[in-house]
Design a protein around this motif. Structure first.
Motif, mmCIF file in Angstrom:
data_model
loop_
_atom_site.group_PDB
_atom_site.id
_atom_site.type_symbol
_atom_site.label_atom_id
_atom_site.label_comp_id
_atom_site.label_asym_id
_atom_site.label_seq_id
_atom_site.Cartn_x
_atom_site.Cartn_y
_atom_site.Cartn_z
ATOM 1 N N ARG A 372 -3.945 -3.627 -4.246
ATOM 2 C CA ARG A 372 -2.926 -4.608 -4.585
ATOM 3 C C ARG A 372 -1.699 -4.350 -3.729
ATOM 4 N NH1 ARG A 372 -2.997 -3.061 -10.789
ATOM 5 N NH2 ARG A 372 -1.363 -1.736 -9.997
ATOM 6 N N ASP A 374 1.266 -3.402 -4.595
ATOM 7 C CA ASP A 374 2.059 -2.201 -4.920
ATOM 8 C C ASP A 374 1.436 -0.971 -4.280
ATOM 9 O OD1 ASP A 374 0.836 -1.152 -8.162
ATOM 10 O OD2 ASP A 374 -0.047 -2.628 -6.815
ATOM 11 N N ALA A 375 0.103 -0.960 -4.187
ATOM 12 C CA ALA A 375 -0.552 0.157 -3.514
ATOM 13 C C ALA A 375 -0.300 0.103 -2.011
ATOM 14 C CB ALA A 375 -2.057 0.137 -3.797
ATOM 15 N N GLU A 377 2.338 -0.975 -0.586
ATOM 16 C CA GLU A 377 3.698 -0.479 -0.397
ATOM 17 C C GLU A 377 3.772 1.019 -0.667
ATOM 18 O OE1 GLU A 377 6.243 -2.411 0.702
ATOM 19 O OE2 GLU A 377 7.544 -0.655 0.709
ATOM 20 N N ALA A 378 3.165 1.466 -1.766
ATOM 21 C CA ALA A 378 3.286 2.879 -2.156
ATOM 22 C C ALA A 378 2.599 3.809 -1.154
ATOM 23 C CB ALA A 378 2.701 3.091 -3.547
ATOM 24 N N PHE A 379 1.459 3.383 -0.640
ATOM 25 C CA PHE A 379 0.689 4.258 0.249
ATOM 26 C C PHE A 379 0.896 3.929 1.728
ATOM 27 C CE2 PHE A 379 -0.784 5.830 -3.525
ATOM 28 C CZ PHE A 379 -1.664 5.029 -4.224
#
Lengths: 397, 407
Positions: A372, A374-375, A377-379
């Motif tokens: 998704r 958010d992943a 962006e986060a990773f």
């Protein structure tokens, strides 16, 4: 904007790059620009709490209820803002809605523990009779949330999620109206039915659906009370699955009217044999072979979980094999876009995803989806998206 | 000598487990079924756990109630029974029945949080606010930034190194220090716990690692009186000002220690915080984070120190790998024999370069053994719901005994 090699590159997201919330317009604008730069062609924003006044939600804790309205409505709604920015950048927007999921205990930990807040739509709160039930007559709220019914953990955990029954025409109408409102009032390019894997028994058979209209109609047709036969009785299973097909038919008809002609897609997780055993898919109420046969859907999105999250330890998928099975089943009756799930975190998730993407494209997938935002962006996976959108994707596998 | 079915801890070292009251972290609290507690304690006893460090972010005592807020609504957030019906009572009863100690822990100053969504890779906050009633009635007690902003003045979507996710009350207020002291005392007097643990949440800091909070009326008034300077007109890293703010935390621990020593029960006081950044690797700088553990060791204000090393790396908190052996060595040198050290090993969240349970179990076991070999007094695992969720009971048994056990 086409992706760099002409395939669709789709990103499941929230409205501003985060998954669950972001309501600053500048966040949405920045996010869309990043997507455009990375070659994304289509955004699938999730709305577990819908941003339309006609489908309001609330939160309940013990005897206290409070409106749970995290979005603005109308022109200021995050969906409107997202559509505007996306269209300016040449991206399409296809909001997705989890079908029939109108309540849930809010999870409180990454291992899936259920907390003490329940979310539910006002519609479901006002009509508790619509909650779908088990063979012993229990609805979602009748089951202590610490009790797990047999079947799929994590996503389909019952009573973690409350489903309303599509056997009620009022429920089908309510669910359908949300999609048509997205089309008519928000100018979206398509809508996506998110199908949450329901609870099943150890034979993979749906455990819910013991609802008054369905049982009455079944008894009328077959002369048997469904509560007195085996849950996995084939006639009863197909009968229940038929209501889901009925919903998709009615939605397709609503979206075929002038001014409402948009793409209709469905998405679900490629687990539990849903895609690699097409003839059994009806047992989970996701009778996609029938929907394809009747040409009710335009795009199918099987979602492959490349890394398992803690609350759902699924086995690694065989992407090429499943896509081959899907392609054989659908022929040219609809498109298939391979969803690649990169949640869960893994040092080589980019490599895993790119490899799976190559395998999917080699099997003839019409596009790639990443779950998704958010992943991503986060990773730090924006570079991976760029790779997927370019010709290099075909060379990875 | 090991008893059949229950393993004694290895070499007499403690095996602690941070937990909720029934193994789960937050979810299964109400109404608390005693059988959940029974099952959890039995599992702990079987694998050699000697100490349960149970979390109470919302306290199970009537005097420290909590509320939640959504727009237009504030309502009680009461997940527990109280008194004899409380989950803590049940836990103490059953734990003691198995010879396991119970040490509830309290996050010092922590009296509010925005509810995080557990599935977000970015640790997004939902629009649900949790506050203690005490904090809700006294919002002025929330610690402030130099600009005079408290946690509630900052939009939860604006991240200030983890703040405003968590609301911290200022220990510069004697009322706040009394509030936390009374909670710990109540745990001892009314629940018969074996000790209390203070958790120190890493506060928001500037780029040089100096705490950004503490610009609170009593502190600023007292500093002005002593130094003739307004703290808002000097650098936040000014050493006098930094030490002045850190001094209130020291004051709190002194007052708590005195209160506990006045009780009939002889209980243990322990401290824990995350072994990240320079908290433990540079003891002389710890005061910058308001966690002046070297000073507290010097005054012998507590009994056990729990530095917590994160072996897993949640997506929302990028933690650099830690030289555990190196930091433990630094800590042991600093404390000497003035307090004990128990190594905390955190397995919350995923880990980017290893797989799930089997690999994490072997990693934890290796680090635990290494820490014990280095001379720490015990090992504690954070947290119980991951032990349950990932099937890591065998890992605990392996740490506590010399016989390897598979889950």
């Amino acid at each position: 904007m086409d992706s760099k090699n002409g395939i669709d590159l789709v990103l499941w997201c929230g409205v501003g790059g985060l998954y669950f919330e972001s309501f600053y317009e500048k966040d949405i604008g920045t996010f869309v620009e990043k997507c455009a730069e990375a070659g994304v062609t289509r955004l699938i924003p999730s709305f577990y709490i819908s941003p339309v006044k006609s489908h309001r939600w609330l939160i309940r804790h013990l005897e206290v209820e409070a409106a749970y309205e995290p979005y603005e409505y109308g022109e200021k709604s995050p969906l409107k803002v997202l559509v505007r920015h996306a269209h300016d950048c040449g991206l399409e927007v296809h909001p997705h809605v989890p079908l029939g999921s109108e309540g849930g205990w809010m999870r409180v930990s990454p291992v899936g523990e259920l907390g003490v807040f329940a979310r539910m739509s006002k519609f479901a709160r006002d009509h508790p009779e619509y909650w779908t039930k088990t063979q012993d007559g229990r609805g979602w709220l009748d089951v202590n949330r610490r009790e797990k019914l047999a079947g799929s953990p994590g996503i389909g955990l019952f009573p973690g999620t409350g489903f309303i029954s599509l056997a009620f025409p009022e429920v089908r109408e309510y669910a359908r109206s949300l999609f048509t409102e997205y089309v008519q009032d928000y100018g979206v390019d398509g809508v996506q039915l998110e199908f949450i894997i329901p609870p099943t028994d150890d034979r993979g058979s749906y455990l819910l659906g013991y609802d008054e209209p369905a049982m009455t109609a079944f008894e009328g047709k077959y002369g048997q009370d469904p509560r007195e036969i085996d849950n996995s009785d084939d006639s009863w299973m197909r009968f229940r699955a038929g209501y889901f097909t009925q919903f998709v038919r009615e939605l397709r008809e609503a979206l075929s009217k002038p001014g409402a002609e948009v793409e209709l897609s469905v998405a679900t997780e490629a687990t539990d044999g849903i895609f690699n055993e097409p003839s059994r898919a009806y047992k989970m109420m996701f009778d996609w072979p029938t929907w394809v046969e009747e040409q009710l859907i335009d795009v199918l999105y099987p979602r492959f979980w490349l890394t398992p999250p803690m609350w759902w330890p699924v086995a690694p998928p065989e992407v090429a094999e499943e896509l081959s099975t899907i392609k054989k089943q659908i022929g040219d009756k609809c498109q298939v876009i391979a969803g690649l799930v990169c949640l869960g975190g893994n040092d080589n998730i980019a490599e895993l995803t790119e490899r799976a993407a190559g395998a999917a494209l080699d099997e003839g997938a019409d596009g790639l989806g990443v779950y998704r935002a958010d992943a991503v962006e986060a990773f730090g996976l924006w570079g991976m998206l760029e790779n997927l959108s370019s010709a290099d994707a075909r060379q990875v596998s | 000598m090991q008893e059949e079915g229950e393993l004694s801890s290895r070499k007499g070292a403690d095996l602690g487990l941070w937990c909720g009251v029934a193994g789960s972290w937050m979810g299964l609290y109400e109404p608390q079924h005693e059988q959940d507690v029974v099952k959890f304690v039995e599992k702990c006893a079987k694998v050699g756990v000697t100490k349960l460090l149970c979390a109470y972010y919302t306290a199970p005592v009537r005097s420290h109630r909590w509320v939640f807020r959504l727009p237009g609504v504030e309502a009680p957030y009461e997940r527990y029974g109280y008194g004899e019906k409380s989950a803590l009572s049940a836990l103490v009863k059953h734990a003691h029945g198995h010879g396991i100690e119970v040490h509830p822990y309290v996050a010092v100053g922590h009296q509010g949080w925005w509810r995080p969504h557990p599935e977000s890779a970015l640790r997004e906050f939902l629009p649900i606010l949790h506050l203690s009633k005490f904090a809700s009635d006294n919002p002025a007690y929330f610690s402030k930034t130099r600009e005079g902003k408290s946690w509630l003045d900052i939009d939860r979507r604006q991240r200030l190194t983890g703040y405003p996710g968590v609301g911290l009350l200022s220990l510069a207020y004697p009322e706040v220090r009394e509030y936390f002291t009374s909670l710990c005392v109540e745990f001892v007097q009314d629940y018969g716990v074996d000790g209390v643990q203070l958790e120190f949440i890493i506060p928001p800091t500037d780029e040089q690692g100096f705490c950004l909070l503490g610009y609170d009326e009593p502190a600023m008034t007292a500093f002005r009186a002593e130094y003739g300077q307004d703290p808002r007109e000097i650098d936040s890293s000014d050493e006098n000002w930094m030490r002045f703010r850190a001094g209130y935390v020291t004051q709190f621990i002194r007052e708590l220690k005195e209160a506990l020593s006045n009780l009939e029960a002889n209980v243990e006081l322990s401290l824990q915080t995350e072994a990240t950044g320079s908290t433990f690797s540079e003891p002389a700088s710890a005061y910058k984070l308001m966690f002046d553990w070297p000073a507290w060791v010097e005054e012998q204000l507590f009994d056990v120190l729990y530095p917590r090393f994160w072996l897993s790396n949640p997506a929302w908190w990028s933690i650099a790998p830690t030289d555990i052996a190196g930091e433990l060595s630094t800590i042991k040198r600093q404390v000497g024999d003035r307090c004990r050290v128990v190594t905390g090993l955190a397995i919350v969240g995923g880990r980017e370069d290893i797989g799930w349970s089997e690999d994490i179990a072997r990693l934890v076991e290796r680090e635990a053994m290494a820490a014990l070999e280095a001379g720490v007094d015990g090992v504690a695992i954070h947290r119980s719901e991951f032990v349950e969720g990932l099937g890591l009971w065998g890992m605990l048994a392996n740490i506590s005994s010399s016989e390897p056990v598979e889950d």
